[in-house]
Enzyme design. Structure first.
Site, PDB file in Angstrom:
ATOM      1  N   SER A 247       0.821  -1.198   0.000  1.00 13.56           N
ATOM      2  CA  SER A 247       0.000   0.000   0.000  1.00 13.56           C
ATOM      3  C   SER A 247       0.869   1.268   0.000  1.00 13.56           C
ATOM      4  O   SER A 247       1.663   1.489  -0.898  1.00 13.56           O
ATOM      5  CB  SER A 247      -0.951  -0.035   1.197  1.00 13.56           C
ATOM      6  OG  SER A 247      -1.862   1.034   1.158  1.00 13.56           O
ATOM      7  N   TYR A 248       0.754   2.101   1.033  1.00 16.27           N
ATOM      8  CA  TYR A 248       1.517   3.344   1.081  1.00 16.27           C
ATOM      9  C   TYR A 248       3.017   3.082   1.194  1.00 16.27           C
ATOM     10  O   TYR A 248       3.837   3.942   0.850  1.00 16.27           O
ATOM     11  CB  TYR A 248       1.057   4.206   2.255  1.00 16.27           C
ATOM     12  CG  TYR A 248       1.419   5.671   2.100  1.00 16.27           C
ATOM     13  CD1 TYR A 248       0.573   6.543   1.427  1.00 16.27           C
ATOM     14  CD2 TYR A 248       2.614   6.174   2.601  1.00 16.27           C
ATOM     15  CE1 TYR A 248       0.898   7.882   1.266  1.00 16.27           C
ATOM     16  CE2 TYR A 248       2.953   7.501   2.439  1.00 16.27           C
ATOM     17  CZ  TYR A 248       2.090   8.356   1.773  1.00 16.27           C
ATOM     18  OH  TYR A 248       2.432   9.675   1.615  1.00 16.27           O
TER      19      TYR A 248
END
Length: 408
Positions: A247-248
């Site tokens: 994800s991030y």
């Protein structure tokens, strides 16, 4: 908001909550043996949420303890030159993380409440430790001779209580006539009384006002990744560095590449991205970075397409492939067996430094998504079940092994 909301005063231990992890790593009530219940008090969602968050903080500390005791990782304070009084964060790494001459694995989780050693707090609470933490894979990596560094990109600041500012009364310093001052003070007191009444109704448990003190050179996930690279990863002896970024964490890795392009290219062998939210246009990644990513990165993304189907992307960077299929009970039961094969396949690579045809050695860990994309897919398939999230691991790892490792 109800006026009769119970106090926001929660235990600070698992025992206080009357929960414990059983031998299977599942969180269960000590007396009833039942899983965690979110709606402990009906019609008090805010109170239930605060209770859940309090339990989550305890679990975060519990996972930290497991990283040190069960995985034998060292907790390293950062900044490395921090004074006694300034805010600090920390990472975890194995004893040989900086001295292992061959291979180093670096884990970067996503955004939100998760901290070092976690993929998804929700899965730790609702499923088990194996599903929601990085621990099973850290152990296996160390067994196979990898050095390990676990980043902590969401630990960017500490919170302290905001100091109260004393406001001097107007009557103390004003030259106004006494009668006018008394009238103004009366209006001020009535206004404050109404405001306090509204605040008590809106927020029955008036929480302390807090302020954030950011950690030097680690005030964001991007800063944290660069700091750990400069002070640890770049200093390591490993010839082959592997990243797994979820994800991030993928965005943080791309920013690291932008800031340290030459160093990353010379040291990193492969990068497994999982539902990465990076954007090479917005992050202004240059042509040479995009070309390197096409050869050395792969992004497994949530998709309704069959497993490993190429997923179209408007971004000219790394390949994107589908990660999700409709799970079934048999696959769910086999997921833990499949997990144990991912590093074994990697270790078959010939030599210390893989040649070009082995450069795309992508491996993945516990890919438990908490974003809206996965929620949409699970809703589409009506697959709201315990098996769903666990099975994602099986699908990813079996796919990666089949496509990248069988010929090594």
């Amino acid at each position: 908001m109800k006026k009769d909301e119970p106090p926001l005063d929660f235990p600070d231990t698992l025992e206080g909550f009357e929960y414990a992890f059983n031998e299977k790593g599942q969180l269960r009530h000590i007396k009833t043996g039942e899983p965690f219940v979110f709606n402990y008090r009906e019609d008090l969602h805010r109170w239930n949420q605060k209770r859940y968050e309090a339990l989550g903080e305890i679990i975060t500390k519990y996972v930290y303890e497991l990283l040190e005791k069960d995985c034998n990782l060292k907790k390293i304070s950062i900044p490395v030159d921090a004074s006694e009084s300034e805010p600090k964060s920390f990472i975890f790494m194995s004893e040989d993380a900086l001295t292992n001459p061959q291979k180093l694995m670096v884990l970067i989780h996503g955004s939100g409440v998760v901290r070092a050693g976690q993929w998804a707090r929700r899965l730790i609470i609702n499923e088990d430790l194996d599903s929601g933490t990085q621990i099973p894979f850290i152990k296996r990596a160390m067994d196979e001779g990898y050095g390990v560094i676990v980043l902590n990109p969401n630990e960017n600041y500490i919170e302290v209580e905001k100091p109260k500012i004393h406001v001097q009364s107007s009557s103390d310093s004003s030259d106004e006539p006494a009668e006018k001052r008394e009238r103004k003070d009366k209006v001020s007191k009535e206004t404050k009384k109404r405001r306090d009444f509204y605040e008590k109704y809106r927020n029955p448990q008036r929480e302390k006002e807090m302020m954030q003190l950011y950690i030097r050179e680690n005030g964001s996930p991007e800063e944290h990744a660069i700091y750990v690279w400069d002070h640890f990863i770049a200093q390591s002896a490993a010839e082959n560095v592997f990243f797994v970024a979820h994800s991030y964490g993928g965005l943080a890795f791309v920013e690291l590449m932008i800031q340290r392009e030459a160093d990353v290219k010379s040291k990193v062998t492969a990068v497994a991205l999982t539902d990465s939210v990076h954007n090479v246009w917005h992050q202004e990644a240059g042509k040479t970075i995009r070309e390197w990513m096409r050869e050395n990165c792969c992004n497994w993304v949530s998709s309704s397409e069959p497993l490993d189907t190429s997923v179209e992307s408007m971004l000219p960077d790394c390949p994107r492939v589908s990660a999700v299929l409709r799970p079934n009970e048999e696959e769910c039961g086999q997921s833990r067996l499949v997990r144990n094969n991912w590093i074994e396949a990697i270790t078959k690579s010939k030599g210390n430094r893989p040649d070009r045809r082995y450069s795309n050695v992508f491996f993945s860990l516990s890919l438990f998504f908490e974003n809206s994309t996965l929620s949409a897919i699970s809703t589409h398939f009506s697959l709201i079940s315990k098996c769903y999230y666990i099975n994602v691991v099986s699908l990813f790892l079996s796919s990666i092994i089949r496509h990248f490792f069988l010929n090594i």
